[in-house]
Structure formats: structure tokens, C-alpha cells
Design a protein around this motif. Structure first.
Motif, short mmCIF file in Angstrom:
data_model
loop_
_atom_site.label_atom_id
_atom_site.label_comp_id
_atom_site.label_asym_id
_atom_site.label_seq_id
_atom_site.Cartn_x
_atom_site.Cartn_y
_atom_site.Cartn_z
N GLU A 1 -4.36 0.37 7.66
CA GLU A 1 -3.16 0.17 6.86
C GLU A 1 -2.38 1.47 6.85
N HIS B 1 0.78 -1.25 0.00
CA HIS B 1 0.00 0.00 0.00
C HIS B 1 0.81 1.30 0.00
N THR C 1 -9.99 -1.63 1.46
CA THR C 1 -9.78 -2.72 2.40
C THR C 1 -10.07 -2.15 3.78
N ASP D 1 -1.98 2.78 -3.73
CA ASP D 1 -3.31 2.65 -3.13
C ASP D 1 -3.95 4.02 -2.96
N SER E 1 -7.13 4.37 -3.16
CA SER E 1 -8.54 3.96 -3.04
C SER E 1 -9.36 4.92 -2.18
N GLU F 1 -5.26 -0.46 -5.98
CA GLU F 1 -6.45 -0.83 -5.20
C GLU F 1 -7.63 0.04 -5.58
ZN ZN Z 1 -6.25 0.48 0.85
#
Ligand code: ZN
Ligand code: 13P
Ligand code: G3H
Ligand code: ZN
Length: 358
Positions: A181, A109, A177, A143, A145, A173
Motif C-alpha cells: 500500500e 491509507h 494489512t 495508517d 500501523s 488501522e
Molecule cells: Zn496499513
């Protein structure tokens, strides 16, 4: 034909990474990506892969990279994370061939605010490429996202254009999720955002495939980082099969599973969920929390069982004048963590069908 007939042992880059993931897709298995934070954890993963004749993915997060170079270093400009990622890569590159297994060397990530870390790693890839004709890393993850979809895709396109000439694989991504993270707390994110829609995946596929074919997508199917009370996480790995079917249909039905899919938050998943994810075309599953736990268990048990030998440098249950050096040497007690970590990595490989493919 085994994997070592098509790619060499050691860190893979460029076409060799593509060959490995295609082999996994064809033979219906996936490769675990374990977060490593030190030479000790990296070696334990390599040892596991060697013992069961499997390829392995080793990855460093931004925080893991900073830990690799040392928590005592300043990291205000990501300098410790950049140096740590390079150090991890050079360590793994040096020892991996000795374990005789193919290794994908990856960074985990990277959110928008951490892009300076990504830039530093890419600069290291470019420098390594100049000297060796291949990048330092096999692949990197972006990432974005958290950002609007258009911005996410545009940032990936921008970076992928710089990575593609070196043959660096991109993992991106879309959909979130859950859990935590990189210090980003997604524990209270709206549930619907944890399940990526096929149309969004298709938008990513269209934009990235126009640049190069070597990219993968981490799609949300309810997955969450960390391990929680049973029932808290509702995984729907069959959604991944729907993404494959949608993309296949858009491409005229010629390829059954056109996407390379990545399963984040592998820890705490049931064997059945993992199996369904692999059947749906997942080629990589990330495992961090369960391997962190496994590393602790061996050390914890050693310290508990040998408690009488760990209270002073001299003097134990066998006598007041007996030295304890052979119990407190880190090569003894850290090694116990390596053994339990290695066993957990083997279990992840077994769950994914990644055994004996070399
Ligand atoms: Zn993520
Ligand atoms: O997805 C991960 C790393 O990116 C790992 O997730 P877990 O810690 O839940 O295994
Ligand atoms: O993204 C999740 C990984 O487990 C990395 O975690 P970390 O940021 O705590 O190193
Ligand atoms: Zn993750």
C-alpha cells in the motif's frame, strides 16, 4: 424507511455519515469503498450505485490523488497529492447529487511519512468548512500501523481532535494489512502482525471515543492488499466478531457491536468470507485491485475485438478509405472500461448486501 429518508443524495458529512453507517449496521450490510483515480473511474462507481440504488464510498489514496492531478506534476512535498485529492473531492461533490446516491468521500491509507498529504487535506477541509459549514471530505484514514501502538494511537488522537469539531470521520488501522500500500511493501511482514488482538482494539476505542464517536477501525484479520494465488491468504473474519464481543463486554454489554470495522484488501475474497465479515460488524470494505482489473478488461476486450479498426486513423476491414475516429475516440474505448468497472462495483455491493437500500 430507506436511506434517502434519513440522509440526502450527494457527499455526506458529519452526523449524516454516522446515520449512514448506523443504518448499515442495523440492516446488516456494508458499503464498498472503491479507490478512484480519475473522473472516469469515479463516475463509473457513481453510475453503478445509482443503478442498484445503493450508497457508495469513493476514496483516493496518496498515489491515486497524485494521479488525479497528473503524473507530470512534481510531488516532493505532496503538492500533487494534495491538489489531486481536492480536485477529486470537488469533482465528486459536483456530480454526485446528479446520480441521486449518498456518497462518503474518503481518503485512504496515510502512513507516517505521508502526513504532509494529510495536513494538506485537513487544511482544505478547514477552508471549505469556513465557507460552507462542512468539511470538504467526509472522512480520512490515518495508517500508523507500522509504528508502535502508543505512537499510532497518540497520532490518531492528535489529528482526531482537529477533525472532530468539523465532524470528520476518522478511520485508523491497527495491525497490518499485508501486501502493498502507498508503496509500503508488507508482503514479508510477520504473520502474527496480520491479526489484531482485541485488547489493542479496545485501547484504540478508549482513546478515540473520549474525543468523539465517529471513528472506525481497520483491524488485521489476515487481510492482504492485492490478489494472489488461492490459498495464499488466510482470512479469519470471525476474529472481528471477537473484537466486537470484547469491546461490548468492556462497555458493560449494553451494545452488542460497538465497533465500526473496516475490511481492507477486499479484492480476491470469497463471497463466504465477505458475508462473515459483514455479520461481524464490518460496515466498509475496500476494493481496489479487482476494480482496477475490471476497468482494464472492458478496454482490453474492445482493443482486441476492434483491432482491425485501431491500426490507423483511416482504413479498416470495411474499406481502405473508412475513418476510424468513432473507435479511437477515448469516449468510446475508455467507456468500455467504465462499463466493466461499474459491473464489478455492483458485484461488490451485492456481496456486501448493499442493494436497494435507498
Ligand atoms: Zn496499513
Ligand atoms: O484495502 C484496499 C485499499 O485500502 C484495497 O485492497 P485490494 O486492492 O486488495 O482490494
Ligand atoms: O492501499 C491500497 C490501495 O489499494 C491503494 O493503493 P495505491 O497506493 O497503489 O493507490
Ligand atoms: Zn487498504
Amino acid at each position: 424507511m430507506g436511506i434517502l429518508d434519513i440522509v440526502p443524495a450527494g457527499v455526506l458529512t458529519g452526523e449524516n455519515v454516522v446515520k449512514l453507517f448506523n443504518y448499515a449496521k442495523e440492516h446488516k450490510f456494508a458499503i464498498p469503498a472503491i479507490n478512484v483515480t480519475s473522473s472516469s473511474t469515479a463516475n463509473a462507481c457513481l453510475e453503478a450505485a445509482r443503478d442498484i440504488k445503493s450508497p457508495i464510498i469513493l476514496q483516493v489514496s496518496q498515489g491515486g490523488s497524485a494521479y488525479f492531478s497528473g503524473k507530470g506534476l512534481a510531488n516532493d512535498k505532496q503538492q500533487a497529492s494534495i491538489a489531486g485529492a481536492k480536485a477529486a473531492a470537488l469533482h465528486i461533490r459536483t456530480v454526485a447529487p446528479m446520480y441521486g446516491v449518498p456518497v462518503v468521500l474518503h481518503s485512504d491509507h496515510c502512513a507516517e511519512k505521508l502526513l504532509p498529504w494529510f495536513d494538506g487535506m485537513l487544511a482544505a477541509d478547514e477552508a471549505y468548512y469556513k465557507e460552507h459549514g462542512e468539511p470538504l471530505f467526509s472522512s480520512h484514514m490515518l495508517d500508523l500501523s507500522e509504528e508502535p501502538k502508543e505512537q499510532n494511537i497518540a497520532t490518531c488522537v492528535k489529528y482526531f481532535k482537529r477533525m472532530a469539531p468539523m465532524g470528520i470521520w476518522l478511520e485508523m488501522e491497527i495491525g497490518i494489512t499485508g501486501g502493498e500500500e502507498d508503496g509500503v511493501d508488507n508482503t514479508s511482514v510477520d504473520n502474527s502482525r496480520l491479526y489484531t488482538q482485541p485488547e489493542d482494539i479496545w485501547d484504540v476505542y478508549r482513546a478515540l471515543s473520549a474525543i468523539a464517536p465517529h471513528f472506525s477501525i481497520a483491524a488485521g484479520f489476515g487481510n492482504v492488499h492485492g490478489v494472489y494465488k488461492p490459498g495464499n491468504v488466510k482470512l479469519q473474519p470471525t476474529l472481528l466478531g471477537k473484537h466486537q464481543a470484547y469491546a461490548s463486554q468492556q462497555l458493560g454489554g449494553k451494545v452488542e457491536k460497538p465497533l465500526y470495522l473496516v475490511f481492507h484488501g477486499g479484492s480476491g475474497s470469497t463471497k463466504e468470507e465477505i458475508k462473515t465479515a459483514v455479520e461481524s460488524g464490518v460496515v466498509k470494505m475496500n476494493v481496489d485491485t479487482d476494480t482496477q482489473w475490471a476497468y482494464l478488461v472492458g478496454i482490453r476486450d474492445f482493443v482486441t475485438n476492434k483491432s482491425g479498426y485501431l491500426q490507423s486513423q483511416v482504413g479498416n476491414p470495411e474499406g481502405a478509405d473508412k475513418p476510424n475516429k468513432k473507435y479511437y475516440d477515448p469516449r468510446v474505448w475508455v467507456r468500455e472500461g467504465e462499463k466493466t468497472l461499474s459491473a464489478r462495483v455492483k458485484e461488490a455491493c451485492e456481496d456486501l448486501g448493499n442493494v436497494g437500500h435507498l
